[in-house]
Design an enzyme around this catalytic site. Sequence first.
Site, PDB file in Angstrom:
ATOM      1  N   ARG A 361     -22.697   4.568  33.137  1.00 49.49           N
ATOM      2  CA  ARG A 361     -22.959   5.366  31.914  1.00 49.49           C
ATOM      3  C   ARG A 361     -24.281   6.130  32.019  1.00 49.49           C
ATOM      4  NH1 ARG A 361     -25.118   0.717  28.972  1.00 49.49           N
ATOM      5  NH2 ARG A 361     -23.137   0.141  28.049  1.00 49.49           N
ATOM      6  N   ASN A 495     -24.975   0.408  23.455  1.00 48.67           N
ATOM      7  CA  ASN A 495     -26.021  -0.576  23.147  1.00 48.67           C
ATOM      8  C   ASN A 495     -25.698  -1.865  23.901  1.00 48.67           C
ATOM      9  OD1 ASN A 495     -27.740  -2.502  22.055  1.00 48.67           O
ATOM     10  ND2 ASN A 495     -27.789  -1.476  20.070  1.00 48.67           N
ATOM     11  N   ASP A 496     -26.340  -1.998  25.038  1.00 50.99           N
ATOM     12  CA  ASP A 496     -26.111  -3.138  25.929  1.00 50.99           C
ATOM     13  C   ASP A 496     -26.320  -4.480  25.269  1.00 50.99           C
ATOM     14  OD1 ASP A 496     -25.498  -2.187  28.466  1.00 50.99           O
ATOM     15  OD2 ASP A 496     -27.583  -1.665  28.884  1.00 50.99           O
ATOM     16  N   THR A 497     -27.104  -4.488  24.205  1.00 53.45           N
ATOM     17  CA  THR A 497     -27.627  -5.759  23.729  1.00 53.45           C
ATOM     18  C   THR A 497     -26.851  -6.350  22.554  1.00 53.45           C
ATOM     19  OG1 THR A 497     -29.148  -4.720  22.172  1.00 53.45           O
ATOM     20  CG2 THR A 497     -29.949  -5.044  24.424  1.00 53.45           C
ATOM     21  N   ASN A 499     -23.706  -8.091  21.913  1.00 53.07           N
ATOM     22  CA  ASN A 499     -22.642  -8.716  22.680  1.00 53.07           C
ATOM     23  C   ASN A 499     -21.897  -9.661  21.736  1.00 53.07           C
ATOM     24  OD1 ASN A 499     -25.446  -9.053  24.676  1.00 53.07           O
ATOM     25  ND2 ASN A 499     -23.921  -7.506  25.116  1.00 53.07           N
TER      26      ASN A 499
END
Length: 806
Positions: A361, A495-497, A499
Amino acid sequence: MDTMTYGHFDNQLREYVITNPMTPVRWINYIGTLNFGGFIDHVGGSLLCRGDPALNRITKYIPQLPASSFNGETLYLRTKKKSGYRLYSPYFVPTLDPLEVYECHVGLGYTQIVSEVDGLRTEVTIFVPIGETCALRDIRITNTSNSPLEVDVIPVVEYTHPDALKQFTNADWVPQTMQSEAVEDGTHLILMQYPFMFRENKVNYFTSDAPASSFETDRRIFLGEHEYRTWSNPLSLENPELNNSVALRGDNIAALMHHLGSLKPGESRRMITQLGQAESMAASRHSIERYRNQDNVDNAFKSLADSWETYLSRFQVETPDDDMDTMLNVHNPRQCFTTLNWSRYVSLYQLGLGARGIGFRDSSQDVLGIMVLAPDEGKQLIRQLLHVQKRDGSAMHQYNPLTMVANEGDARHVEDAPKYYSDDHLWIILAITAYLKETGDFSFLDEQIAFYEKDSALAPLESGTVFEHMIRALEFTRNDTGAHGLPRLGFADWNDTVNLRTGAESVFAAQLYGKALLEMIELSQALQDVGPVETYALYHNEMRQKVNEHSWDGEWYLRYFDADGTRLGSKSNTQGQIYTNAQSWSVISGYAPQERACAALEAVFTRLNTRCGIKLSAPGYDGYDPNKGGITTYPPGAKENGGIFLHANPWVIIAETMLGNGDRAYEYYRQMNPVAKNNHIDEFECEPYVYPQNILGDEHPQFGLARNSWLTGTASWAWQAATMYILGIMPTYQGLKLDPCIPHHWDGFNLRRYFRQAWYDIEVRNPEHVCRGIKSIFVDDEPLEGNILPIFRDGQTHRVSVTLGS
Ligand code: GLC
């Protein structure tokens, strides 16, 4: 507000000049490319690699060490006085002598450090010649005192094991394998270095074009570690000569002793050092010889400058905002080129270790930032990225550029977590269409590229055209929806964070899918392909309805549904009530009806905006929650948890321009421009010549503090927001579309842009002081119908005058 500055912009030379070596944190610059290069800090330290910082790193750089520490490379100067030797580093670190003059010129592909101390002026220009696998330090030393000076010059390099992670995790194996060799070459010395297992195919070399009288390759002996000496006072530099020890293990360095002899007052000397890597000692000879010739060094430096000139000249602006010009004409394109090269791989903050590699990405978005300037490089990167897209249309999260082995990012470490991200594969559609709009190179769509197989030995590789890759990406998302018909989150989205539990849904992924569909519709129209136009319009309509039906929260859009249907980013939450991206992308996706679009962006302004930028969400989560994941590992106000995550700011700017709000769009742009931080660096701390990834938000006691400069998608998106949306120069399949959306107080601006083998000199006037709206356009003195400048492809410059008005 303090007014502490550490330097200034020199727009004539296209440099930032640091004038105080004691910057709050180290400030860096990049030299070379991923092929060979890395970064140089403002006190001469270097992290260099060839091809890959994880598997082929050359210098040892430990960013966690204090700013005063030696890192990778330095230079010592020694003068002989009656009282004995005096030792300095013209880079300030590691001897930390107060310098009478200190300037670090952060240039385009080079860093130049100029300093004066005790009658010695030193100028060192550090760069990698284009296409070469060596870094040069072009050193000029002048005696500025009134009496002769005996000067010794001792450059030093410290090596790392090429496997950068092992360097830090195996402190016996690494030193047992590291070896050096010294080769006499007439009056010159060449120091070779390699790990034992690679000595047949990969050697580092260090040499200079000046006669060297002695050398050192063993750090213990150089420093006098048995006496607990440090880099600031190496024991061996108390003797006339170095020890000539050949390291057969241990911490390998390369140090050369050059006695320049006596310099008369005013006299200068020049010498060049080379640090490179080659397949063998024999193979290094060519480069060694070439750059012992100072004319070749000068020519290489000139070629570097020419290539930057070509690159930057494709887009130059003159607006009423000097800081904006500084960014758009020099520093933002340079940062875009840097992220294109290094993705999020190696910086002071991204350590280039292990399997991080090139992000799918991230790099897809980086490509969007260099389209005007370097479309061919963009195409090349798109190819690589498509190669790690899987057959089902989703993508591997990262890959290693040397081995082309890909992995699932953090998802791979979490058992039971979905092994894909819901957004990765969709970004590449934006990258491909941007390339096509810029170049018109539609044949790229027919190129065959293999899909990624995790274990390609078991399954034969399947190929598909680039177009097929795009279709599969869309189909993956269309078929991977949850309870509300929105795309499932996977391990995370952009937004990787965040989860969430398997089955959670992402409003952002739905919106990105919407934008990708708009791109596919436009592309199919350009290809005059009626079927797909209808299909993708239908898909877009379907998802738009679902998003509007389920995720409107009254005043703004929700961000996620957890697996059990819990809403995140809702006024019913006490923390994480509102997320920026769900608002900006509601507009970018074309999903939000006008009224909702306005309300959503107003909510961003009132609830998320600060004087340092727009926060990613608010209020921050205050405590770890394993069911939300990474975001709750940060205190409120930091990073994705209510921090000013700068990458997301340009999306709000873009959305504001889409609604015609030029004043607000510009206000947001201005407030995130690092150039404007130059006078209050003590709050910001990072380099004022690049965008950082994050700034602490107003819930944090250190509000305004930036980190993770350089390698961030902010570069690409700030560039796009400013050039395509505020200045409004947008490539389309039909030609160059003009639709500026500027602050009303501007009288206009000028811009020169290259597009499809022709130059456009555009003058925009704003006599009625509107934000948006075009009254007339003249191209080469002829009136133009509509706002799309024709494609000329004639190598000529065309004059365009635009008058805005209502
Ligand atoms: C980092 C990652 C990027 C991600 C962002 C938000 O910048 O490199 O991929 O989208 O954080 O989590």
